[in-house]
Design an enzyme around this catalytic site. Structure first.
Site, PDB file in Angstrom:
ATOM      1  N   ARG A  66       0.781  -1.499   0.156  1.00 38.40           N
ATOM      2  CA  ARG A  66       0.628   0.366  -0.158  1.00 38.40           C
ATOM      3  C   ARG A  66       0.640   1.188   0.112  1.00 38.40           C
ATOM      4  O   ARG A  66       0.748   2.343  -0.604  1.00 38.40           O
ATOM      5  CB  ARG A  66      -0.558   0.127   1.333  1.00 38.40           C
ATOM      6  CG  ARG A  66      -2.233  -0.581   1.387  1.00 38.40           C
ATOM      7  CD  ARG A  66      -2.398  -1.358   2.505  1.00 38.40           C
ATOM      8  NE  ARG A  66      -0.907  -2.337   2.786  1.00 38.40           N
ATOM      9  CZ  ARG A  66      -1.674  -3.904   2.282  1.00 38.40           C
ATOM     10  NH1 ARG A  66      -2.823  -4.163   2.282  1.00 38.40           N
ATOM     11  NH2 ARG A  66      -0.338  -5.077   2.913  1.00 38.40           N
ATOM     12  N   THR A  67       1.605   1.850   0.888  1.00 34.75           N
ATOM     13  CA  THR A  67       2.459   2.376   1.228  1.00 34.75           C
ATOM     14  C   THR A  67       3.210   2.580  -0.358  1.00 34.75           C
ATOM     15  O   THR A  67       3.339   4.480  -0.336  1.00 34.75           O
ATOM     16  CB  THR A  67       3.809   2.347   2.035  1.00 34.75           C
ATOM     17  OG1 THR A  67       2.536   2.020   3.483  1.00 34.75           O
ATOM     18  CG2 THR A  67       3.670   3.436   2.783  1.00 34.75           C
ATOM     19  N   LYS A  94      27.390  -4.099  -1.154  1.00 34.56           N
ATOM     20  CA  LYS A  94      28.244  -3.719  -1.286  1.00 34.56           C
ATOM     21  C   LYS A  94      28.785  -3.064  -0.115  1.00 34.56           C
ATOM     22  O   LYS A  94      29.642  -3.213   0.345  1.00 34.56           O
ATOM     23  CB  LYS A  94      28.397  -3.145  -1.748  1.00 34.56           C
ATOM     24  CG  LYS A  94      28.361  -3.853  -3.632  1.00 34.56           C
ATOM     25  CD  LYS A  94      29.331  -3.005  -4.610  1.00 34.56           C
ATOM     26  CE  LYS A  94      27.951  -3.641  -5.741  1.00 34.56           C
ATOM     27  NZ  LYS A  94      28.571  -2.490  -7.255  1.00 34.56           N
ATOM     28  N   ARG A 116      10.909   4.013   4.182  1.00 38.70           N
ATOM     29  CA  ARG A 116      10.683   2.589   4.263  1.00 38.70           C
ATOM     30  C   ARG A 116      11.854   2.547   5.177  1.00 38.70           C
ATOM     31  O   ARG A 116      12.402   1.583   4.132  1.00 38.70           O
ATOM     32  CB  ARG A 116       9.811   2.444   4.801  1.00 38.70           C
ATOM     33  CG  ARG A 116       9.516   0.834   5.342  1.00 38.70           C
ATOM     34  CD  ARG A 116       8.011   0.029   4.593  1.00 38.70           C
ATOM     35  NE  ARG A 116       6.782   1.000   5.401  1.00 38.70           N
ATOM     36  CZ  ARG A 116       5.473  -0.038   5.627  1.00 38.70           C
ATOM     37  NH1 ARG A 116       5.433  -1.007   4.605  1.00 38.70           N
ATOM     38  NH2 ARG A 116       4.624   0.731   4.976  1.00 38.70           N
ATOM     39  N   HIS A 144       4.498   5.776  11.751  1.00 45.08           N
ATOM     40  CA  HIS A 144       3.986   5.857  10.178  1.00 45.08           C
ATOM     41  C   HIS A 144       3.190   6.999   9.802  1.00 45.08           C
ATOM     42  O   HIS A 144       2.033   6.817  10.121  1.00 45.08           O
ATOM     43  CB  HIS A 144       3.246   4.634  10.291  1.00 45.08           C
ATOM     44  CG  HIS A 144       2.855   3.812   9.049  1.00 45.08           C
ATOM     45  ND1 HIS A 144       2.760   4.722   7.731  1.00 45.08           N
ATOM     46  CD2 HIS A 144       2.599   2.519   7.965  1.00 45.08           C
ATOM     47  CE1 HIS A 144       3.183   3.570   6.640  1.00 45.08           C
ATOM     48  NE2 HIS A 144       2.291   2.534   7.205  1.00 45.08           N
TER      49      HIS A 144
END
Ligand code: CP
Length: 318
Positions: A66-67, A94, A116, A144
């Site tokens: 969703r986000t 890396k 996120r 959030h």
């Protein structure tokens, strides 16, 4: 009110890191701006030029449906160029650090980073290292903010107000960034918040935030205007503190039977993803009280508003 007072923009933040940083007035300003953007998605050509020439990067270090997709679509609807950072295909594999990665991406001319990350505080850490806007799309168990804003938007849309409503948040409050942001936003806008779940997951200490805590779901059902069911994090089910799935459903699952004890106009919410049959019975998830898909639709307008307002604040600094 003086002219100077009316000329001052309500929103002056180029980052959105959490609702704790926002005033009540600023939260309402996001909701009102989102109201205007919601109409864009009803047009045949679903685009406005608000961010034309700007670049938005989606940096997701954790899974999301969703986000991630709604930020991507929100940026596209505002006519921004959108790039996606795929951690598994990036040079973080890396050994490149988060900050070096962000600074290198910013050097390509990025205006807004949507982040996120599994670590609480990651978005704030980035915001101190780059000049562009940073929007927190969920950081660990901390916050959030756009989920809380879309939840507030949906409650206001369905109930006509937020102030004075009785809102229950049910489930694993202890590990939930959605719960923390929702509690913060709801209390700022004058709702009464009740947290419900097993004592190991709903600690009495949450009362210091201003919410009520109870472990008896049945007893609060008749008083609630809104009940938000949190996702049960199955990965934690085996750890101490989490009951078995069967036990959880018995005491805290929302089903048809419990719905009968609720007000006729109760609003059932869930941030997604839903575990059908666990936190919510399928017929409740798909029933007339459920606002699950409406929340997703509203998330797009809210994220358009957030990207637009943060960019506008940054442009004011230029
Ligand atoms: N509600 C929410 O954040 O969903 P995603 O994890 O799919 O983005």
């Amino acid at each position: 009110m003086t002219a100077a007072a009316t000329d001052k923009p309500v929103w002056t933040q180029k980052h959105l890191l959490g609702l704790a940083d926002l005033s009540r007035e600023e939260i309402y300003h996001v909701l009102d701006t989102a109201e205007g953007f919601k109409e864009v998605s009803t047009r045949s050509v679903k685009k406005v030029p608000a961010l034309r020439g700007r670049v938005v990067v989606n940096m997701f270090f954790e899974d999301s449906t969703r986000t991630r997709m709604s930020f991507e679509l929100a940026a596209q609807r505002l006519s921004a160029d959108v790039i996606y950072f795929a951690e598994k295909m990036s040079s973080t594999q890396k050994g490149e650090t988060l900050i070096d990665t962000a600074r290198n991406i910013e050097a390509m001319g990025v205006d807004i980073m949507v982040v996120r990350h599994p670590a609480a505080g990651a978005a704030m850490h980035l915001s101190q290292a780059v000049d562009c806007c940073v929007v927190n799309a969920g950081d660990g168990q901390h916050a959030h903010p756009t989920q809380a804003l879309l939840d507030l938007f949906t409650i206001r849309e369905r109930k006509g107000r937020i102030e004075g409503l009785n809102v229950a948040i049910v489930g694993d409050i202890a590990h939930s960034r959605v719960a923390r942001s929702d509690i913060c936003g709801l209390l700022k806008l004058g709702a009464q918040v009740t947290l419900v779940g097993p004592p190991t997951l709903v600690l009495k200490s949450f009362e210091t935030m201003g919410a009520r805590v109870t472990h008896d779901f049945e007893s609060i059902l008749p008083e609630m205007d809104v009940i938000s069911m949190l996702r049960i994090q199955k990965e934690r089910m085996t750890s101490s503190g989490f009951p078995s799935a069967r036990e959880y459903v018995r005491f805290f699952g929302m089903n048809h039977e419990r719905l009968r004890s609720c007000r006729d106009d109760v609003l059932i919410m869930h941030p997604g993803p839903v575990n059908r049959g666990l936190e919510l019975a399928a017929d409740v998830a798909d029933g007339p009280h459920s606002s699950i898909l409406r929340q997703v639709t509203n998330g797009l307008a809210v994220r358009m508003a957030v990207l637009f307002l943060c960019q506008q604040a940054a442009a004011g600094e230029e």
